[in-house]
Motif scaffolding. Sequence first.
Motif, short mmCIF file in Angstrom:
data_model
loop_
_atom_site.label_atom_id
_atom_site.label_comp_id
_atom_site.label_asym_id
_atom_site.label_seq_id
_atom_site.Cartn_x
_atom_site.Cartn_y
_atom_site.Cartn_z
N MET A 73 -15.55 6.10 -7.12
CA MET A 73 -14.32 6.17 -7.50
C MET A 73 -13.95 4.43 -8.03
O MET A 73 -13.13 4.29 -8.48
N LEU A 86 -5.02 1.35 -9.95
CA LEU A 86 -4.78 0.74 -9.01
C LEU A 86 -4.08 1.42 -7.71
O LEU A 86 -2.72 1.41 -7.38
N ASN A 87 -4.34 2.51 -7.61
CA ASN A 87 -3.92 3.62 -6.40
C ASN A 87 -3.66 2.69 -4.89
O ASN A 87 -4.14 2.59 -4.81
N ARG A 88 -2.66 3.89 -4.12
CA ARG A 88 -3.18 3.52 -2.61
C ARG A 88 -4.22 3.30 -2.74
O ARG A 88 -5.19 2.53 -1.54
N GLU A 89 -5.31 3.85 -2.78
CA GLU A 89 -6.64 4.59 -2.07
C GLU A 89 -7.68 3.04 -2.73
O GLU A 89 -8.17 2.93 -2.00
N ASP A 121 -15.41 4.88 -1.25
CA ASP A 121 -16.04 5.67 -2.50
C ASP A 121 -16.31 5.06 -3.59
O ASP A 121 -15.64 4.33 -4.10
N LEU A 162 -9.55 8.99 5.19
CA LEU A 162 -9.93 9.41 4.02
C LEU A 162 -11.25 10.32 3.81
O LEU A 162 -11.26 11.40 3.41
N SER A 220 2.42 1.95 -3.29
CA SER A 220 1.50 2.00 -4.71
C SER A 220 1.40 4.08 -4.36
O SER A 220 1.47 4.33 -2.86
N PRO A 221 1.25 4.46 -5.60
CA PRO A 221 0.88 6.17 -5.89
C PRO A 221 -0.49 6.70 -5.11
O PRO A 221 -1.29 5.95 -4.48
N LYS A 222 0.31 7.55 -4.65
CA LYS A 222 -1.68 8.30 -3.71
C LYS A 222 -2.36 8.89 -4.71
O LYS A 222 -2.17 9.44 -5.62
N HIS A 223 -3.56 9.26 -4.12
CA HIS A 223 -4.53 9.14 -5.67
C HIS A 223 -4.13 11.23 -5.68
O HIS A 223 -3.98 11.91 -4.52
N ARG A 229 -6.37 0.72 -3.46
CA ARG A 229 -6.34 -0.73 -3.57
C ARG A 229 -7.47 -0.62 -2.07
O ARG A 229 -8.04 -1.39 -1.59
N LEU A 230 -7.19 0.03 -0.77
CA LEU A 230 -7.96 -0.03 0.40
C LEU A 230 -8.87 -0.85 0.28
O LEU A 230 -10.21 -0.80 0.73
N TYR A 231 -10.00 0.59 -1.41
CA TYR A 231 -11.45 0.32 -1.12
C TYR A 231 -11.71 -0.81 -1.11
O TYR A 231 -12.83 -1.24 -1.39
N LEU A 287 -9.99 13.22 -1.18
CA LEU A 287 -11.94 12.28 -1.19
C LEU A 287 -12.90 12.49 -0.25
O LEU A 287 -13.99 11.26 0.31
N LEU A 300 1.04 -1.34 0.20
CA LEU A 300 -0.16 0.12 0.23
C LEU A 300 1.04 0.82 0.26
O LEU A 300 0.46 2.23 -1.47
N MET A 302 -9.16 4.21 6.49
CA MET A 302 -10.14 5.27 5.55
C MET A 302 -10.94 5.78 5.84
O MET A 302 -10.83 6.50 5.12
#
Lengths: 237, 423
Positions: B115, B17-20, B112, A234, A35-38, B22-24, A42, A32, A231
């Motif tokens: 998203m 598939l960014n961080r958020e 979300d 976010l 991985s790149p951030k959004h 993947r969480l979702y 949000l 995680l 989450m």
Amino acid sequence: MAGWIGYFIMVPMVYIAVAVFVIGILARVARLLASPKHPFPLRLYPVPSSARLCALKETFLMPQVRAHAPLFWVFLILFHIAFLFLFLGHLDLIPGIHLMPPDSVHMLGHGFIGLTVTLATFYFLLRRMRGTLREISVLGDYLLLLLLILLFLTGDTVSWANSWNPDGFVIGKVEFGDYLQSLLGFTFANPRDLLPGSHYIVVVLHVLLANLFLILFPFTKIMHTFFALPMNRLRRG
Amino acid sequence: MDVALQETLKGLFQTKLNREMRLYLDTCARCGVCIEACHVYASRPEARYTAVGRAEVIRRLFRQYFKAEGGIAPWLGETIALDDPTLEKVYEAAYTCTGCRRCMTYCPFGIDTQMIQSIGKLLLIGADREPKLLTMLAVKDAATTEIYTETKADFETAMKNLEAEVIEKWRSEAGEKAIPVGAIGSDVLYVALAGKHSIIPAAAIMNAAQENWSLSYFEAVNFGAFVGNPEKTQEISARIIDEATRLGAREVAVCECGTAYRVLKHQIGSQPFEVISFVELIDRYLEAGRIRLRPGTLEGRVTYHDPCQMGRNGGVLEAPRRVLRHLGAEFVEMEPNRGDNWCCGGGGGLVAMGEKDFRMWSARVKADQVKATGASVVATACENCHAQLSDLNEHYELGTRVAFLSSLVADALAGRGRSHPGG
């Protein structure tokens, strides 16, 4: 043969399960973080005065569930609190850690904690068997709940039904403490020598199910244990 | 579906598939708390119209191609393969979701769904199965950058022709330039929609407030966002960012369009100008006394519909209510309202796509909500919501009038209030 299987479940598999549990969780978190951030926020509005506090509240008190599914919320809260105490109850078995009076033969909660998680999990399973929720559920959801139910039922048997013996506990806290101590000390002692009693097979089953739970944990939705708070952060910005 | 296309689609999926995300995708417990959140489900209770039901289409693909489970035990998560029937499900999930994010307020984790559906929309683009009308509109919007030097004169002439109508709304202060276009050093760059309803009331209000403003050459609406094309979304936004930067505008005021507002306010990163909604600008004028409204222009009971992209997803919640109070009518809230408001059912590109049959039955709960207020006027601040609410008004015979906030204010302009330093 049976003795060998029992030993494998009670000793090597426990180490394997704990290793998979820890490495799996670390790998998931590392992936995680890699991985790149959004690219944009949000969050939802209105923004609360303290996003941190609001996220904490939403993670641990689940007001959304309370508002929209009150009965489910009652069982969820009971389940999560009881699960926390279950963890503490197992810690209490380790020699030197005393959450209960040292001379008490009972586990933390006198068996009622185990009963609470068992009943709550039965409710989760039954709830999933009807209506729209049944349609959105997948086989894995049911199997995971069945695993939990069996894990809790065997735990109930070990910790509570065990005390119904006319002579009291057959396998007591001291014996479980010796077993855990042997695991922590990597003595590789035969657990059968430490845990006397005819229902040893239930203990083995309980540990087997606990091992499976630990192994599956990092790869299932139970990871919400770690992800629920970020989450909610976010959502609250 | 051939293997090459499958690989292309997997590649597109991977880009999301960014961080958020993947969480979702990973964390949903399928607890079902979100089931009741969707207006479509509330109007027709079928699992495919739930947030989790829609998201599961994408999640099953995710588990198939991006999780070990897909290779080891696909039956556990009931994974699905990228094929033609799956893309039909993806289409249904993506285009029965208006992206209102109401389900996010129900979810204990705050997942979300909009998203998640952006993956579905991207897959549909990759498979050339997206709604072509939306892509056509997005391409047209993006292309206005290239052709704007050729169309600039026509645009200015068209605006000149509208000036008489602006002056009619606001006679005394309009001056020679009732609709300034491309004015360097403007304090406010107003970005409108195509159509004079989005320009005339706004111009009248800004002139009444003696604002130093200019009209953007470009349309605010972002069809790139509707169709889920990140590149087009950025291209369309970039036209306005470049123009505002070139003109040295201090603020960009976005017309009554929820998606345009959310994209420009929250999705383009830090810019040398501020972005506000036009409703917030009106509110500021009223609070500062830069405009005054004649009481009694709005008769009967009035209610306000919070556009999802401006309210719950944009943060413009109190300004519209303050503006309505200035109009002096009897104001009644919809229940629920603000961040919990029901979606009108017209978002996510559905109004542009037509889809009237679906829009009408899926928004029955919205019609009921409006009816329960007993309001004779439903005010809103979003083009899509206005169109959808007007259709609902007719379809369900609600007997209300649907109005833009800017129009209500422009019709009630009384006179200039206190002078201000810039006036």
